[in-house]
Design a protein around this motif. Structure first.
Motif, PDB file in Angstrom:
ATOM      1  N   GLY A 123      36.736  39.462   0.013  1.00  0.00           N
ATOM      2  CA  GLY A 123      36.078  38.189  -0.295  1.00  0.00           C
ATOM      3  C   GLY A 123      35.142  37.702   0.803  1.00  0.00           C
ATOM      4  O   GLY A 123      34.975  36.496   0.993  1.00  0.00           O
ATOM      5  N   ILE A 124      34.549  38.669   1.510  1.00  0.00           N
ATOM      6  CA  ILE A 124      33.660  38.319   2.633  1.00  0.00           C
ATOM      7  C   ILE A 124      32.215  38.303   2.137  1.00  0.00           C
ATOM      8  O   ILE A 124      31.827  39.141   1.324  1.00  0.00           O
ATOM      9  CB  ILE A 124      33.861  39.351   3.771  1.00  0.00           C
ATOM     10  CG1 ILE A 124      35.324  39.299   4.258  1.00  0.00           C
ATOM     11  CG2 ILE A 124      32.890  39.110   4.906  1.00  0.00           C
ATOM     12  CD1 ILE A 124      35.688  40.427   5.208  1.00  0.00           C
ATOM     13  N   ASP A 125      31.406  37.343   2.626  1.00  0.00           N
ATOM     14  CA  ASP A 125      30.017  37.260   2.139  1.00  0.00           C
ATOM     15  C   ASP A 125      29.127  38.340   2.784  1.00  0.00           C
ATOM     16  O   ASP A 125      29.519  38.981   3.769  1.00  0.00           O
ATOM     17  CB  ASP A 125      29.447  35.837   2.306  1.00  0.00           C
ATOM     18  CG  ASP A 125      29.201  35.435   3.757  1.00  0.00           C
ATOM     19  OD1 ASP A 125      28.979  36.316   4.612  1.00  0.00           O
ATOM     20  OD2 ASP A 125      29.239  34.225   4.044  1.00  0.00           O
ATOM     21  N   GLN A 126      27.945  38.528   2.193  1.00  0.00           N
ATOM     22  CA  GLN A 126      27.034  39.614   2.589  1.00  0.00           C
ATOM     23  C   GLN A 126      26.765  39.643   4.097  1.00  0.00           C
ATOM     24  O   GLN A 126      26.838  40.704   4.734  1.00  0.00           O
ATOM     25  CB  GLN A 126      25.709  39.436   1.825  1.00  0.00           C
ATOM     26  CG  GLN A 126      24.626  40.457   2.153  1.00  0.00           C
ATOM     27  CD  GLN A 126      24.901  41.836   1.557  1.00  0.00           C
ATOM     28  OE1 GLN A 126      25.498  41.938   0.487  1.00  0.00           O
ATOM     29  NE2 GLN A 126      24.478  42.888   2.252  1.00  0.00           N
ATOM     30  N   GLU A 127      26.476  38.457   4.663  1.00  0.00           N
ATOM     31  CA  GLU A 127      26.087  38.394   6.077  1.00  0.00           C
ATOM     32  C   GLU A 127      27.263  38.787   6.984  1.00  0.00           C
ATOM     33  O   GLU A 127      27.099  39.607   7.899  1.00  0.00           O
ATOM     34  CB  GLU A 127      25.611  36.972   6.394  1.00  0.00           C
ATOM     35  CG  GLU A 127      24.903  36.884   7.722  1.00  0.00           C
ATOM     36  CD  GLU A 127      24.462  35.461   8.054  1.00  0.00           C
ATOM     37  OE1 GLU A 127      24.349  34.632   7.125  1.00  0.00           O
ATOM     38  OE2 GLU A 127      24.265  35.197   9.255  1.00  0.00           O
ATOM     39  N   ARG A 128      28.402  38.209   6.725  1.00  0.00           N
ATOM     40  CA  ARG A 128      29.600  38.508   7.544  1.00  0.00           C
ATOM     41  C   ARG A 128      30.053  39.964   7.326  1.00  0.00           C
ATOM     42  O   ARG A 128      30.441  40.647   8.287  1.00  0.00           O
ATOM     43  CB  ARG A 128      30.711  37.515   7.173  1.00  0.00           C
ATOM     44  CG  ARG A 128      31.964  37.652   7.973  1.00  0.00           C
ATOM     45  CD  ARG A 128      31.838  37.083   9.389  1.00  0.00           C
ATOM     46  NE  ARG A 128      33.006  37.446  10.200  1.00  0.00           N
ATOM     47  CZ  ARG A 128      32.965  38.138  11.330  1.00  0.00           C
ATOM     48  NH1 ARG A 128      31.809  38.517  11.837  1.00  0.00           N
ATOM     49  NH2 ARG A 128      34.062  38.428  11.979  1.00  0.00           N
TER      50      ARG A 128
END
Ligand code: TYC
Length: 102
Positions: free
Chosen positions: A48-53
């Motif tokens: 569930g981590i976003d693209q940037e992270r």
């Protein structure tokens, strides 16, 4: 009629002996073959981590050899490790994932 005497049980407060359940880091390991975009996809899909992270974590694994995807109770960490390894296998990538107590 005689009645039975109640036995009195005094409940003293006792120190709690239970420890909180241990937490486990789920770790991704670097390899020379898994595409960077696939690793980013894994971090988004299973953690569930976003693209940037996800990109930051992938690059950390790429340069340092290992990186943390998340921290979970034992069973959840174990399930994540299996899910990642299965998904990588299905796509014929050698990506490795493991867990360690934090
Ligand atoms: N080193 C891989 C490459 O250059 C990318 C990669 C990053 C692979 C992270 C695995 O956990 C990993 N394509």
């Amino acid at each position: 009629m005689a009645t039975k005497k109640e036995s009195s049980t005094l409940l003293e407060p006792v120190a709690a002996k239970v420890k909180p359940p241990p937490l486990f880091k789920v770790l991704l390991l670097n390899d020379d073959y898994t595409p960077m975009e696939f690793v980013v996809l894994v971090l988004k899909k299973f953690f569930g981590i976003d693209q940037e992270r996800a990109t930051q974590i992938m690059l950390k694994v790429h340069t340092e050899g290992v990186g943390v995807c998340g921290v979970y109770p034992r069973d959840i960490a174990h399930t994540k490790v299996e899910q990642v390894i299965d998904f990588a296998r299905q796509h014929q990538h050698p990506l490795q994932c493991t867990m360690e107590e934090s």
